[in-house]
Design an enzyme around this catalytic site. Structure first.
Site, PDB file in Angstrom:
ATOM      1  N   HIS A 158     -20.520   5.032 -17.431  1.00  0.00           N
ATOM      2  CA  HIS A 158     -20.026   5.045 -16.307  1.00  0.00           C
ATOM      3  C   HIS A 158     -19.483   6.495 -16.093  1.00  0.00           C
ATOM      4  CE1 HIS A 158     -19.028   3.754 -12.219  1.00  0.00           C
ATOM      5  NE2 HIS A 158     -17.911   3.984 -12.363  1.00  0.00           N
ATOM      6  N   CYS A 186       0.828  -5.332  12.690  1.00  0.00           N
ATOM      7  CA  CYS A 186       1.595  -6.593  12.243  1.00  0.00           C
ATOM      8  C   CYS A 186       0.313  -7.386  11.248  1.00  0.00           C
ATOM      9  CB  CYS A 186       1.919  -7.424  13.402  1.00  0.00           C
ATOM     10  SG  CYS A 186       2.712  -6.551  14.647  1.00  0.00           S
ATOM     11  N   ARG A 224     -27.742   2.139 -10.481  1.00  0.00           N
ATOM     12  CA  ARG A 224     -26.806   1.137 -10.022  1.00  0.00           C
ATOM     13  C   ARG A 224     -26.063   1.617  -8.632  1.00  0.00           C
ATOM     14  NH1 ARG A 224     -24.669   1.773 -15.205  1.00  0.00           N
ATOM     15  NH2 ARG A 224     -22.788   2.693 -14.293  1.00  0.00           N
ATOM     16  N   LYS A 282     -20.334  -6.596  -6.391  1.00  0.00           N
ATOM     17  CA  LYS A 282     -19.303  -7.205  -6.869  1.00  0.00           C
ATOM     18  C   LYS A 282     -18.240  -7.239  -5.577  1.00  0.00           C
ATOM     19  CE  LYS A 282     -17.779  -2.509  -8.290  1.00  0.00           C
ATOM     20  NZ  LYS A 282     -16.952  -1.746  -9.503  1.00  0.00           N
ATOM     21  N   ASP A 297      -0.924 -10.301  11.885  1.00  0.00           N
ATOM     22  CA  ASP A 297      -2.069 -10.891  12.675  1.00  0.00           C
ATOM     23  C   ASP A 297      -2.213 -10.420  13.825  1.00  0.00           C
ATOM     24  OD1 ASP A 297      -1.652 -13.063  10.567  1.00  0.00           O
ATOM     25  OD2 ASP A 297       0.300 -13.433  11.698  1.00  0.00           O
ATOM     26  N   TYR A 307       7.313  -3.590  15.544  1.00  0.00           N
ATOM     27  CA  TYR A 307       8.051  -3.704  14.491  1.00  0.00           C
ATOM     28  C   TYR A 307       8.751  -2.217  14.381  1.00  0.00           C
ATOM     29  CZ  TYR A 307       7.030  -8.333  13.010  1.00  0.00           C
ATOM     30  OH  TYR A 307       6.785  -9.700  12.852  1.00  0.00           O
ATOM     31  N   ARG A 314     -12.266   3.726 -19.692  1.00  0.00           N
ATOM     32  CA  ARG A 314     -11.986   2.389 -19.342  1.00  0.00           C
ATOM     33  C   ARG A 314     -12.710   1.446 -20.016  1.00  0.00           C
ATOM     34  NH1 ARG A 314     -13.772   1.507 -13.131  1.00  0.00           N
ATOM     35  NH2 ARG A 314     -15.810   1.258 -13.949  1.00  0.00           N
TER      36      ARG A 314
END
Length: 395
Positions: A165, A312, A221, A38, A314, A265, A136
Site C-alpha cells: 500500500h 446540533c 484497488r 469497506k 439532530d 448553542y 502499517r
C-alpha cells in the site's frame, strides 16, 4: 422499509458504473479490478454497491473486517472477498467458513489460519502483505523469507496474491512511491523464486491508477474514485467522475427574528439584521459534521444558504434571508446538486464540504451516519432492487 424521513442519502448506482468504467479505461485489459467497499462502501451502502460492482464484472471486493465480509455473504454475494484489515481471533474460522481471502503478514497468523483450514477441511487463499513504507500492516522485506518459508510449511493455505500500500495517497512525491514500488517488485521476485506464483499482484489505489501506470500489475484497488471523488484535486480522469451520493433533507421550520437574536448553542451566531432562520432535521449524528458550524453551506432553491450557529446533534439552522421564497417543506441539499424553480443551479461536493471541515472527502462520506436511509436513485437493475440495503430503502 424505514419510515419516510426527510433526511436521506440518495445513491446513484449508474454513476457508480460510470466511475468503474473510467477506471477500466485507465488500466486497460491487463489488470483486473478489486473494488474497495469497506466502511459500508465509504458510507454508500455496502450491499447495493457491491451487487452493482459484481454485476459490472469486478474480480474481487475489498473490506476491512470479517464482519463487513459476512454482511455481503449474508446478502448472497458470492464474489471473492479480500479482508484488507487483517484477521484475528475467532475471525480465523470465519475465513474458512465464508471463503474469505485474508491478508497475511506474520507467522502467528499463518499457524492459526492453517489450523482453521484443516479443521474446516478446506483450503484458504491468502494474500501476502508487504510493508514497503506505509508502516502499517505488512511484513518487512527482511522478514519476508521467513514468512515465505512458513507459508510453504502451512497446510491448507494457498498464496493467491501479494500486495502493498502506498503511503502517500495523492502520490505527490513520485520518487517515494517509485521506491515503494521497487521494494514491492523485489518482494514479488522473492516469492516467485520460492516457487509461488500469485495470480494477483496489486499495489495501485485510486491515485496510483492515475499517476503510476507501472504499479497496475495484475490487479488494481480503486476506492474513492468509484464513489466519484479524487484523492487529490491535482488529479483527474479524461472523463469526469460522477459523485454517487447526494445527501438531502427538508426545511422543517422557518421563523423571522430581529437583529441581535442569538442562534444555537453558545450564541456563536447573532443576527445582524432581521433574518429568516430555517431549521433542518439533520445534525452531526447524521453526518452533517459539527465542524460545519458557522462555516458550511447548503443549497435551497439552487442557491447557497449559510449554516447559522453551531450544528446540533439532530438539527441545523441555516440563514434563508437571501432566499425569501424558501418555505417549510422545501428541499435542502447538503451534498449534491440542485436546480431552483428559476433555473438557478448549484452544487456542493463532499470535497468542498471537506475543505470547510479541514479534512478529506473520505471522512465526509464515511461519516454520514447509519440512521440516514440510503435510497437508490436513478436507473436500477433487477439485481440491485433484489439486494436492497440493510437499513435503507430502494426506490
Amino acid at each position: 422499509m424505514p419510515p419516510d424521513r426527510p433526511t436521506v442519502a440518495e445513491i446513484n448506482l449508474d454513476h457508480l458504473s460510470h466511475n468503474l468504467e473510467q477506471v477500466r479505461l485507465r488500466v486497460g485489459s491487463s489488470a483486473e479490478i478489486l473494488a474497495v467497499v469497506k466502511a459500508n462502501a465509504y458510507g454508500h451502502g455496502a450491499v447495493s454497491v457491491a451487487r452493482r460492482l459484481v454485476s459490472d464484472g469486478v474480480a474481487m471486493l475489498g473490506v476491512a473486517t470479517v464482519e463487513e465480509g459476512i454482511e455481503l455473504r449474508e446478502a448472497e454475494i458470492e464474489a471473492p472477498i479480500l479482508i484488507l484489515g487483517g484477521i484475528f481471533g475467532e475471525d480465523l474460522t470465519a475465513a474458512a467458513a465464508f471463503h474469505f481471502r485474508p491478508v497475511v503478514y506474520s507467522r502467528e497468523i499463518l499457524r492459526s489460519l492453517s489450523k482453521a483450514a484443516l479443521a474446516a477441511g478446506t483450503d484458504i487463499d491468502v494474500h501476502v502483505k508487504v510493508d514497503t513504507g506505509m508502516g502499517r500492516l505488512g511484513t518487512a522485506l527482511d522478514d519476508l523469507p521467513d514468512l515465505i518459508a512458513a507459508i510453504a510449511q502451512a497446510p491448507g493455505l494457498r498464496v493467491e496474491g501479494i500486495l502493498t500500500h502506498f503511503a502517500e495517497a495523492d502520490l505527490a512525491d513520485a520518487e517515494f512511491a517509485r521506491l515503494q514500488l521497487a521494494l514491492f517488485e523485489r518482494a514479488v521476485r522473492m516469492l516467485r523464486e520460492e516457487g509461488m506464483a500469485p495470480r494477483y499482484v496489486h499495489a495501485a489505489n485510486s491515485a496510483a491508477i492515475l499517476t503510476l501506470p507501472e504499479s497496475h500489475q495484475t490487479l488494481v484497488r480503486p476506492g474513492i474514485a468509484l464513489y466519484g471523488y479524487l484523492p487529490s484535486p491535482a488529479l483527474s480522469f479524461p472523463t469526469p467522475l460522477r459523485p454517487v451520493m447526494s445527501f438531502k433533507t427538508k426545511i422543517v421550520y422557518i421563523k423571522t427574528v430581529p437583529a441581535g437574536t442569538p442562534i444555537s448553542y453558545g450564541r456563536t451566531f447573532v443576527t445582524k439584521r432581521t433574518s429568516r432562520i430555517g431549521t433542518l432535521p439533520a445534525g452531526y449524528a447524521d453526518g452533517f459534521d459539527r465542524r460545519l458550524s458557522n462555516r458550511g453551506e447548503v443549497l435551497v432553491a439552487g442557491r447557497r444558504a449559510p449554516v447559522a450557529g453551531r450544528v446540533c446533534m439532530d438539527l441545523t439552522m441555516i440563514d434563508l434571508t437571501e432566499i425569501p421564497e424558501a418555505a417549510a417543506g422545501d428541499e435542502a441539499v447538503l451534498i449534491g446538486g440542485q436546480t431552483g424553480p428559476d433555473g438557478t443551479a448549484g452544487f456542493i461536493g463532499a470535497d468542498e464540504m471537506a475543505s470547510w471541515m479541514e479534512t478529506i472527502p473520505y471522512d465526509v462520506l464515511c461519516g454520514i451516519g447509519p440512521r440516514v436511509p440510503r435510497r437508490i436513485a436513478g436507473g436500477t437493475r433487477r439485481a440491485d432492487v433484489r439486494a436492497g440495503y440493510a437499513g435503507a430503502a430502494v426506490e
